[in-house]
Design a protein around this motif. Structure first.
Motif, PDB file in Angstrom:
ATOM      1  N   ASP A  28      -1.250  11.105  10.538  1.00 21.65           N
ATOM      2  CA  ASP A  28      -1.136   9.748  10.733  1.00 21.65           C
ATOM      3  C   ASP A  28      -0.331   9.337   9.293  1.00 21.65           C
ATOM      4  N   ASP A  70       1.687   7.468  -6.321  1.00 26.71           N
ATOM      5  CA  ASP A  70       0.522   8.417  -6.555  1.00 26.71           C
ATOM      6  C   ASP A  70       1.178   9.926  -6.508  1.00 26.71           C
ATOM      7  N   TYR A  86       0.788  -1.285  -0.018  1.00 26.50           N
ATOM      8  CA  TYR A  86       0.059   0.082  -0.138  1.00 26.50           C
ATOM      9  C   TYR A  86       0.684   1.194  -0.109  1.00 26.50           C
ATOM     10  N   GLY A 131      -2.798  14.454   7.099  1.00 25.00           N
ATOM     11  CA  GLY A 131      -2.800  14.494   8.623  1.00 25.00           C
ATOM     12  C   GLY A 131      -1.675  13.533   9.113  1.00 25.00           C
TER      13      GLY A 131
END
Ligand code: TYM
Length: 332
Positions: A149, A135, A128, A147
């Motif tokens: 995270d 991207d 992932y 954010g």
């Protein structure tokens, strides 16, 4: 203009207030100064089990919420990740320069895999972050608004860009995280030491952007606070109240120190009542706009088709250079 890229997973019917304040609000602001690319990352969404009809519906719903939040397709490129084949293609190349151990150290993977158990964890979930790096690097993004995270994933992205550039010659811009401290981590209203998350055990601490205003107000009024009375920002000893102050400040534009003065001598009920008003005033029109976009799926799909065409142009240029650098024979 410097460039930004970001994305969200279409893994629920509604985004939540953490996605909104931590990301979407920043995306909209950055359109003013940056060449912006915002995508719905549906390839990422299939790293966990999902029903196909649900995925399709949530992809539209997520795009509709970008628009409702103010992403302007005249200025930004709004698209769906799977419409641009170069994401998966670049991810393969980047996966081949990523260490197995390096990927295994990603804490989000460890959390998710730990919960599911290794037999139910997919290879897709493991890779992932490599797809996320693709991207970002495809668009030569200078900055990535997310954010807190996502910080570790951005570190990996930077490492991969630097590694590729060093090994094969400059091909990628090394991106900077764009993380706004005040809203980088919005907490669950029922468990204010955990981040607000789509996968929370109970939904009563998660403000969904598409909740009915009554539901939103109720969730805020039942937010967990503490046994004191004082309205003061202190994450260590007063995480619940501090979270409410952060959300208030983000929506009202008043600094937290000013709010502490405003609320001197007042009670938690006053703070919660005002906050419920602020949040519903912001989200009621947001909800209406989202539903209006969803009422016309053909128009929405047109916007996404335009965005994908623009995104493919940029992505194809980067990928062609990468393929050349790694030594793939060019296809004539
Ligand atoms: P996702 O879909 O989990 O979350 C979307 C965005 O919302 C932010 N966020 C929060 N911010 C503040 N407080 C919270 N409680 C909170 N919860 C979520 C996330 O940091 C994120 O910015 N891996 C990404 C999606 C992605 C991506 C990308 C992002 C894929 N490719 C490329 C940027 C660039 C994710 O799962 O976000």
């Amino acid at each position: 203009r410097p460039r930004v890229l970001s994305g969200m997973q279409p893994t629920s019917d509604s985004l939540h207030l953490g996605n909104y304040l931590g990301a979407l609000v920043q995306w909209v602001a950055l359109q003013e100064t940056h060449d912006a690319f915002y995508c719905v990352v549906d390839l990422h969404a299939i790293t966990v089990d999902v029903d196909p009809a649900t995925l399709r519906e949530r992809t539209r719903r997520t795009a509709a919420q970008y628009l409702a939040g103010g992403v302007d397709p005249q200025r930004s490129t709004l698209f769906v990740q799977s419409h641009v084949p170069q994401h998966a293609e670049l991810a393969w190349v980047l996966g081949c320069i990523t260490g197995f151990g390096e990927a295994g150290r990603m804490t989000q993977f460890k959390d998710k895999a730990g919960k599911a158990g290794s037999d139910r964890t997919t290879v897709g979930l493991f890779t992932y972050p490599v797809l996320m790096a693709a991207d970002i690097l495809l668009y030569q993004a200078d900055a990535v608004p997310v954010g807190e995270d996502q910080r570790q994933h951005l570190e990996l992205t930077r490492d991969l860009a630097i590694r590729f550039n060093g090994r094969f010659g400059e091909a990628f811009t090394v991106p900077e995280p764009f993380i706004v401290k005040e809203t980088a981590k919005i907490y669950d209203l029922q468990d204010p030491t955990a981040k607000m998350s789509k996968s929370a055990a109970t939904l009563s601490g998660v403000i969904d952007l598409l909740d009915e205003p009554k539901v939103t107000a109720k969730k805020i009024r039942s937010a967990v606070t503490d046994a004191e009375r004082e309205i003061r920002y202190d994450v260590e000893t007063k995480p619940g109240v501090s979270n409410l102050l952060s959300i208030h400040s983000a929506l009202s534009g008043r600094p937290v120190e000013t709010l502490e003065k405003d609320y001197a001598g007042k009670g938690y009920g006053d703070l919660k009542g005002d906050l419920a008003d602020l949040v519903t005033t912001e989200l009621s029109p947001f909800r209406e706009r989202t539903l209006a976009y969803l009422d016309d799926p053909a128009a929405l799909d047109d916007v996404l088709a335009d965005g994908a065409a623009k995104a493919r142009d940029v992505a194809a240029t980067t990928l062609a250079q990468v393929y050349d650098r790694v030594g793939f024979l060019s296809a004539r």
